[in-house]
Write an enzyme that holds these catalytic residues in place. Structure first.
Site, PDB file in Angstrom:
ATOM      1  N   TYR A  64       0.863  -1.182   0.000  1.00 57.07           N
ATOM      2  CA  TYR A  64       0.000   0.000   0.000  1.00 57.07           C
ATOM      3  C   TYR A  64       0.896   1.227   0.000  1.00 57.07           C
ATOM      4  CZ  TYR A  64      -3.914  -3.028   1.441  1.00 57.07           C
ATOM      5  OH  TYR A  64      -4.879  -4.007   1.514  1.00 57.07           O
ATOM      6  N   PHE A 213     -13.565  -5.158   1.155  1.00 57.56           N
ATOM      7  CA  PHE A 213     -14.501  -4.340   0.386  1.00 57.56           C
ATOM      8  C   PHE A 213     -15.943  -4.576   0.862  1.00 57.56           C
ATOM      9  CE2 PHE A 213     -11.960  -3.106  -3.667  1.00 57.56           C
ATOM     10  CZ  PHE A 213     -11.131  -2.341  -2.867  1.00 57.56           C
ATOM     11  N   LEU A 215     -18.156  -2.577   1.588  1.00 53.22           N
ATOM     12  CA  LEU A 215     -19.106  -1.607   1.049  1.00 53.22           C
ATOM     13  C   LEU A 215     -19.052  -1.549  -0.476  1.00 53.22           C
ATOM     14  CD1 LEU A 215     -18.562   1.243   3.668  1.00 53.22           C
ATOM     15  CD2 LEU A 215     -20.331  -0.531   3.634  1.00 53.22           C
ATOM     16  N   GLY A 217     -16.265  -1.483  -2.433  1.00 51.22           N
ATOM     17  CA  GLY A 217     -14.965  -1.097  -2.942  1.00 51.22           C
ATOM     18  C   GLY A 217     -15.031  -0.001  -3.980  1.00 51.22           C
ATOM     19  N   PHE A 218     -14.335  -0.197  -5.110  1.00 51.56           N
ATOM     20  CA  PHE A 218     -14.266   0.826  -6.152  1.00 51.56           C
ATOM     21  C   PHE A 218     -15.620   1.011  -6.842  1.00 51.56           C
ATOM     22  CE2 PHE A 218      -9.793  -0.718  -5.981  1.00 51.56           C
ATOM     23  CZ  PHE A 218      -9.221   0.463  -5.558  1.00 51.56           C
ATOM     24  N   THR A 219     -16.515   0.043  -6.651  1.00 52.44           N
ATOM     25  CA  THR A 219     -17.872   0.158  -7.171  1.00 52.44           C
ATOM     26  C   THR A 219     -18.820   0.087  -5.980  1.00 52.44           C
ATOM     27  OG1 THR A 219     -17.180  -1.022  -9.162  1.00 52.44           O
ATOM     28  CG2 THR A 219     -19.530  -0.758  -8.839  1.00 52.44           C
ATOM     29  N   LEU A 221     -21.713  -0.122  -3.199  1.00 50.86           N
ATOM     30  CA  LEU A 221     -23.024  -0.752  -3.217  1.00 50.86           C
ATOM     31  C   LEU A 221     -24.119   0.282  -3.488  1.00 50.86           C
ATOM     32  CD1 LEU A 221     -22.776  -3.056  -0.067  1.00 50.86           C
ATOM     33  CD2 LEU A 221     -22.598  -3.749  -2.461  1.00 50.86           C
TER      34      LEU A 221
END
Length: 307
Positions: A64, A213, A215, A217-219, A221
């Site tokens: 990271y 992820f 929630l 993640g990059f998309t 919910l």
């Protein structure tokens, strides 16, 4: 003295008691988990507040940033409280352009462990997860040689406990024949329920299942049902999604990430939210909605899914 965070604790192994509401440090890096944060002072403050509020489970990795997040953790929290457990992972490196390069050769996995030790300022790592699979799903390759390399470092005292990330049921069994597995980190949330059986198995075997992820993640919910349940409970959709995961299984642990103290407080508050049976029944239907982030309709995946 630190507060006691809601959600309870889990002890998957002797000497390893984790708050089920943890904190994922991935978002403390810059955009796309690369480079320094926009506000390092706030990043440090987020970590300190997480610990002050009673969180004893922080998830990180040396890839990271790379390195950046572990250095911020060290700046913010070293010397670490006795009850704080830092869970890290190995299995990837970063290219100069920020690309994610899967790197799972046994000798490089060992080198990555040493990188984490050095940059966190530790003599031994509490938990090291071996990152496997593709972007957001497991494969079925043999992991014996890779996991065995980490097991050697466990015997040497450099790692206390071992875990797996983005793993199949067969790979979990293969790893358990080599050394105890205390954590599994897989993509799992209201919309991504493909690991229901693995969640149940982890509960039966007292393995911490870290739903990464949680929630989306990059998309993120997006669900009409989730929004309606949240409005009825006077909570945010994100809080309801986290609360659902905590109630899904007694060994589910959460590592939601944020670079904001305000957002951190909202996430922690989700552990106080008790979902009634009718709300859970409604939420359990979400996987079939074809919502954003779910199996029914997926947007293009990011180069690496984790956190």
């Amino acid at each position: 003295m630190a507060d006691t965070v809601s959600g309870g604790t889990l002890t998957p192994a002797e000497g390893l008691t984790l708050t089920r509401m943890g904190y994922g440090a991935m978002q403390l890096a810059g955009p796309h988990v690369f480079g320094p944060p926009k506000d390092r002072t706030e990043a440090v403050a987020v970590l300190r507040e997480a610990v002050e509020r009673g969180i004893t489970h922080i998830d990180t990795s040396d890839f990271y940033g790379p390195v950046v997040v572990n250095e911020i953790i060290r700046e913010a929290l070293h010397p670490y409280p006795d009850d704080l457990h830092i869970v890290t992972k190995v299995g990837a490196r970063r290219g100069p352009d920020g690309s994610w390069i899967m790197s799972r050769h046994p000798e490089d996995l060992k080198a990555q462990v040493y990188d984490n030790l050095r940059n966190l300022g530790l003599d031994a790592l509490d938990v090291v997860n071996l990152r496997l699979g593709a972007q957001d799903s497991a494969d079925e390759e043999s992991i014996g040689e890779k996991f065995g390399a980490l097991a050697e470092l466990r015997k040497a005292g450099l790692i206390r406990h071992l875990g797996l990330s983005t793993v199949s049921a067969a790979q979990l069994a293969e790893a358990q024949a080599i050394a105890p597995v205390v954590t599994v980190q897989n993509l799992y949330n209201l919309a991504n329920r493909q690991d229901d059986a693995l969640v149940e198995r982890c509960a039966a075997e007292n393995i911490a299942f870290a739903a990464y992820f949680p929630l989306g993640g990059f998309t993120p919910l997006q669900s009409k049902t989730l929004a309606e349940v949240a409005a009825r409970l006077d909570a945010s959709p994100q809080q309801v999604a986290l609360a659902w995961l905590l109630q899904r299984s007694a060994t589910t642990v959460l590592i939601p990430g944020t670079s904001s103290r305000a957002h951190l407080r909202e996430n922690i508050a989700a552990a106080d939210l008790v979902l009634p049976a009718d709300a859970i029944a409604e939420l359990d239907t979400i996987g079939g909605e074809g919502l954003s982030g779910g199996p029914g309709r997926r947007k293009a995946a990011a180069p690496y899914k984790h956190g």
